[in-house]
Design a protein around this motif. Structure first.
Motif, PDB file in Angstrom:
ATOM      1  N   TYR A  23       9.707  31.767  29.877  1.00  0.00           N
ATOM      2  CA  TYR A  23      10.851  31.621  28.973  1.00  0.00           C
ATOM      3  C   TYR A  23      12.153  31.446  29.757  1.00  0.00           C
ATOM      4  O   TYR A  23      12.972  30.586  29.422  1.00  0.00           O
ATOM      5  N   PHE A  26      12.234  28.054  31.013  1.00  0.00           N
ATOM      6  CA  PHE A  26      12.559  27.114  29.948  1.00  0.00           C
ATOM      7  C   PHE A  26      14.062  27.078  29.688  1.00  0.00           C
ATOM      8  O   PHE A  26      14.658  25.998  29.547  1.00  0.00           O
ATOM      9  N   TYR A 250      10.287  26.314  22.076  1.00  0.00           N
ATOM     10  CA  TYR A 250       9.581  27.330  22.853  1.00  0.00           C
ATOM     11  C   TYR A 250       9.149  28.442  21.918  1.00  0.00           C
ATOM     12  O   TYR A 250       9.871  28.801  20.972  1.00  0.00           O
TER      13      TYR A 250
END
Length: 266
Positions: A23, A26, A250
């Motif tokens: 994450y 991302f 995401y």
């Protein structure tokens, strides 16, 4: 000048500020892929939940460490981004034009709902940030209307970041799983998130605004008395009302059911 998107960004646990996982990678990659460096950022944060509408108005933002029980290095992190007095004033004018009263706050630092994701996306803290409160006891229609009033800012290269988390209930966290980010969570949390995704990407507002009655496992995902992490979604969607285009970029989980959702509205 680029038109910036509106975002709904899950900020997860404060440890996201220091850990490396899919994450955080991302978030860093997404910021680099924006069409242009934002001229300013408007942060609508779940951790500033008050009746009415407050707008930060400072020349320089401080850092508010509004959490406890985490490793000491977290409390030494700073995100003292500049403010933007002119932008604060413009936001108040936009809200007034939409019939929404607001007040300024010149004392509160940026809470972790703002600075944790921004630290990963824009680590130099050199983009002006104006923070807005949420009113979790307000109606979804009112929250959406506030977001819609902010939409013109996007045409001036201003990024709108609504920070929260769709599944956020401490009573259901499985702490023995640790704080690492996993692609899948417990089944009920994933079912709720998928129900939300279908309605966000299909812009089925009526159903979304009745999520508490219609969505599976809604009371577990969003405690009725603690909706502050969910409602930033309506602000983010309102800020893209003219186009109504959405994509989940995401999805992941911490401690079983704490969902890490990232939606782009463009």
């Amino acid at each position: 000048m680029s038109k910036q998107p509106s975002l709904f960004v899950a900020h997860g646990a404060p440890l996201l500020a220091v850990q490396q996982d899919s994450y955080t990678a991302f978030l860093e990659k997404y910021a680099d892929a924006l069409p242009e460096r934002p001229a300013a950022i408007v942060s609508i944060t779940a951790h500033w939940d008050v009746p009415g509408q407050l707008i930060s108005r400072r020349e320089l933002n401080g850092t508010y460490h509004d959490f406890g029980g985490f490793p000491e290095p977290l409390y030494k992190l700073r995100y003292d981004a500049p403010g933007d007095i002119g932008l604060s004033d413009r936001i108040a004018e936009l809200l007034a034009s939409a019939g929404v009263a607001s007040s300024f706050d010149d004392s509160r630092g940026l809470d972790h709902g703002t600075w944790v994701p921004l630290l990963r996306m824009f680590p130099n803290a050199d983009i002006p940030v104006v923070a807005l409160s949420v009113h979790s006891r307000g109606t979804p229609e009112h929250q959406y209307r506030i977001g819609r009033a902010l939409e013109p800012l996007r045409n001036d290269n201003i990024l709108i970041v609504a920070s929260g988390g769709l599944v956020h209930n401490f009573a259901y966290l499985e702490w023995d799983r640790g704080m690492g980010v996993e692609p899948q969570g417990v089944p009920w949390a994933m079912e709720f998130d998928e129900w939300i995704r279908e309605r966000v990407e299909g812009w089925r507002l009526g159903e979304l605004m009745a999520y508490d009655r219609l969505a599976p496992h809604a009371s577990a995902a969003v405690p009725p008395r603690a909706r502050e992490h969910f409602v930033p979604l309506f602000y983010a969607m309102g800020a893209a009302d003219s186009t109504r285009q959405a994509e989940r970029k995401y999805q992941g989980y911490q401690v079983g059911s704490l969902s890490l959702n990232f939606y782009e509205f463009y």
